[in-house]
Scaffold this active site. Structure first.
Site, PDB file in Angstrom:
ATOM      1  N   GLU A 287       3.514  12.657  -3.820  1.00  0.00           N
ATOM      2  CA  GLU A 287       3.922  12.975  -2.457  1.00  0.00           C
ATOM      3  C   GLU A 287       4.515  14.384  -2.355  1.00  0.00           C
ATOM      4  O   GLU A 287       4.501  15.000  -1.294  1.00  0.00           O
ATOM      5  CB  GLU A 287       4.939  11.927  -1.960  1.00  0.00           C
ATOM      6  CG  GLU A 287       4.866  11.708  -0.467  1.00  0.00           C
ATOM      7  CD  GLU A 287       5.532  10.410   0.004  1.00  0.00           C
ATOM      8  OE1 GLU A 287       4.941   9.707   0.817  1.00  0.00           O
ATOM      9  OE2 GLU A 287       6.651  10.116  -0.446  1.00  0.00           O
ATOM     10  N   HIS A 308      -7.414   0.067 -24.757  1.00  0.00           N
ATOM     11  CA  HIS A 308      -8.546  -0.862 -24.884  1.00  0.00           C
ATOM     12  C   HIS A 308      -9.261  -1.053 -23.555  1.00  0.00           C
ATOM     13  O   HIS A 308     -10.033  -1.991 -23.398  1.00  0.00           O
ATOM     14  CB  HIS A 308      -8.048  -2.208 -25.438  1.00  0.00           C
ATOM     15  CG  HIS A 308      -7.466  -2.064 -26.817  1.00  0.00           C
ATOM     16  ND1 HIS A 308      -8.204  -2.262 -27.968  1.00  0.00           N
ATOM     17  CD2 HIS A 308      -6.231  -1.684 -27.221  1.00  0.00           C
ATOM     18  CE1 HIS A 308      -7.435  -2.038 -29.023  1.00  0.00           C
ATOM     19  NE2 HIS A 308      -6.228  -1.675 -28.596  1.00  0.00           N
ATOM     20  N   LYS A 423      -0.237   6.378   9.707  1.00  0.00           N
ATOM     21  CA  LYS A 423       0.770   5.708  10.542  1.00  0.00           C
ATOM     22  C   LYS A 423       0.363   5.750  12.009  1.00  0.00           C
ATOM     23  O   LYS A 423       0.413   4.758  12.707  1.00  0.00           O
ATOM     24  CB  LYS A 423       2.122   6.403  10.397  1.00  0.00           C
ATOM     25  CG  LYS A 423       2.899   5.994   9.169  1.00  0.00           C
ATOM     26  CD  LYS A 423       4.322   6.542   9.306  1.00  0.00           C
ATOM     27  CE  LYS A 423       5.004   6.641   7.971  1.00  0.00           C
ATOM     28  NZ  LYS A 423       6.186   7.496   7.999  1.00  0.00           N
TER      29      LYS A 423
HETATM   30  O1  PA5 Z   1       9.738  10.062  -0.185  1.00  0.00           O
HETATM   31  C1  PA5 Z   1       9.760   9.796   0.986  1.00  0.00           C
HETATM   32  O2  PA5 Z   1      10.354  10.510   1.811  1.00  0.00           O
HETATM   33  C2  PA5 Z   1       9.053   8.573   1.524  1.00  0.00           C
HETATM   34  O3  PA5 Z   1       8.364   7.921   0.520  1.00  0.00           O
HETATM   35  C3  PA5 Z   1      10.059   7.616   2.121  1.00  0.00           C
HETATM   36  O4  PA5 Z   1      10.988   7.244   1.152  1.00  0.00           O
HETATM   37  C4  PA5 Z   1       9.373   6.387   2.683  1.00  0.00           C
HETATM   38  O5  PA5 Z   1       8.389   6.744   3.606  1.00  0.00           O
HETATM   39  C5  PA5 Z   1      10.389   5.476   3.355  1.00  0.00           C
HETATM   40  O6  PA5 Z   1      11.056   6.162   4.357  1.00  0.00           O
HETATM   41  P1  PA5 Z   1      12.365   5.586   5.014  1.00  0.00           P
HETATM   42  O7  PA5 Z   1      13.419   5.531   3.978  1.00  0.00           O
HETATM   43  O8  PA5 Z   1      12.695   6.521   6.114  1.00  0.00           O
HETATM   44  O9  PA5 Z   1      12.033   4.198   5.513  1.00  0.00           O
END
Ligand code: PA5
Length: 452
Positions: A287, A308, A423
């Site tokens: 990410e 394996h 989303k």
């Molecule tokens: O790293 C990030 O910012 C995302 O993976 C968030 O942690 C994830 O989308 C969850 O977001 P939130 O804590 O706002 O629910």
């Protein structure tokens, strides 16, 4: 304590290439410290291990004690960075059988992670496991609006209110959310739920060393002070911006591999109790770096299990990957290969008396040598122990390395614009108010291809 070994890359790069990449990494570290690049407002994690205050730690420990005393199960609701770190830590520190009744210590509740999918089967299975037992919920969402955890929380709230009444439920719900704003904070205030703050300048995947990770870790019975001390010591070790430390060297190694055409980084673990850690790693790097059509694709594998299966591909398939091998030196447990009556009927007499940990290390070294000789470069990261201190250190090491590495690629490590695309479509398909324009676009798409 963590050590990085890059010597297995020798032969894959010249001294000049290595020096230039290390120098670039050091420059990126400087910019990170100066907070002058993209995402500079999201760098609270950089010195959080030295900033976290004593009251905060005490409040987390107090809440954990209360949960341990009144609940046999804790349900942690969250997705992405809001749950992967805690899930990694519980497994890393207590093993993959943590929740199994035969290994469970009555003093520590079973811990399940929900709200990271929308599977009714998964949630139903967990509700069946909880059964009539007492449970608490830790909802973790920085924004408070992420759909998957919000849905799970709504379902759990209604179950809890039915079982414990509104007041009783409020005694068992803990909200970890943005320090100042968001729907979840408002709900918590209205309902009187206990709250913990995710600092505004710390994003999800960099938040494990904040209350996001620390509350579930404390409930598991682990010593969160040692986790923080490990991270604190890592901070001290890597804080000199003029020094090319292991975070810089690891970022440099990744960048060189990337520039030499490797598109996949395989995080290799040799302990089944590190598979969740590898999930945390994949999110952190995936990410943070995967944007603008750049970045190494992070993949996790466990050896020797996967030797394996995809081991064949790694050795002789397309040369798309390099490996980062995570190894623990001093393991907590060991088993000795026994002598048996007819000592060589299975052909294993040569191993009788040998320790499983020694054999595991030979398997690791054997794979490392085979892959390196087969043109799959290896980087080795050794942890001293699989304990709280080293875990805190390792979380910090990878967070800092990741930020430096992303800056070397020229991307912002702290945003995730790509996640919004799905989303929006989901909201449009669910007719969420405010998504009418997106609904038109999705409808157009499904004119051409049938909606599944
Ligand atoms: O790293 C990030 O910012 C995302 O993976 C968030 O942690 C994830 O989308 C969850 O977001 P939130 O804590 O706002 O629910």
């Amino acid at each position: 304590m963590l050590n990085l070994y890059t010597q297995y890359l020798q032969g894959k790069l010249s001294d000049d290439e290595w020096k230039a990449a290390a120098e670039q990494a050091k420059q990126m570290q400087k910019q990170l410290h100066k907070r002058c690049r993209d995402g500079g407002g999201n760098l609270g994690w950089l010195d959080y291990p030295v900033r976290i205050n004593a009251e905060e730690i005490a409040a987390i420990e107090k809440a954990a004690e209360k949960i341990k005393n009144n609940s046999q199960v804790l349900l942690v609701v969250g997705v992405g960075g809001s749950y992967l770190g805690a899930s990694a830590a519980v497994e890393f520190l207590h093993g993959s059988m943590y929740n199994h009744p035969s290994t469970a210590d009555k003093q520590r509740p079973e811990i399940y992670f929900v709200g990271n999918n929308v599977s009714s089967a998964y949630l139903n299975d967990i509700l069946k496991i909880v059964g009539e037992r007492d449970f608490s919920v830790n909802i973790i969402s920085k924004s408070g609006t992420t759909t998957e955890p919000a849905i799970a929380f709504r379902i759990l709230r209604s179950i809890m209110e039915e079982r414990y009444g509104k007041k009783g439920a409020a005694e068992r719900i803990y909200c970890t959310t943005d320090a100042n704003s968001g729907i979840l904070r408002e709900i918590a205030k209205k309902e009187g739920y206990a709250t913990f703050a995710v600092p505004s300048d710390i994003g999800g995947r960099y938040s494990v060393l904040s209350p996001v990770g620390l509350l579930p870790i404390a409930v598991s019975g682990a010593d969160i002070r040692s986790v923080i001390t490990g991270a604190h010591d890592a901070y001290e070790t890597y804080k000199n911006e003029d020094e090319c430390n292991d975070c810089c060297y690891y970022a440099a190694a990744r960048n060189i591999m990337y520039r030499k055409g490797r598109s996949v980084e395989l995080l290799v673990t040799h302990e089944p109790s590190m598979t969740k850690f590898a999930e945390w790693f994949k999110q952190l790097f995936g990410e943070s770096e995967g944007k603008e059509e750049k970045g190494l694709f992070p993949v996790s594998i466990t050896y020797p299990t996967d030797l394996h299966s995809i081991g064949q591909y790694i050795q002789q398939g397309r040369k798309i990957a390099f490996e980062t091998v995570l190894w623990v030196n001093r393991k907590k447990e060991d088993i000795c290969i026994p002598h048996i009556t007819d000592d060589n009927d299975d052909g294993l007499a040569y191993l009788a008396g040998e320790s499983l940990n020694v054999i595991s290390k030979k398997a690791m070294a054997g794979a490392l040598a085979a892959h390196t000789m087969g043109d799959v470069p290896n980087v080795l990261i050794e942890l001293d122990r699989q304990d709280e201190y080293d875990l805190g250190w390792m979380f910090y090491f990878f967070e800092k390395s990741c930020a430096i590495s992303a800056y070397m690629l020229g991307v912002n490590p702290f945003d995730q614009p790509g996640v919004d695309a799905y989303k929006k479509n989901m909201f449009a398909l669910l007719n969420k108010p405010g998504y009418e324009k997106d609904a038109e676009k999705v409808a157009d798409f499904f004119k051409e291809f049938d909606e599944p």
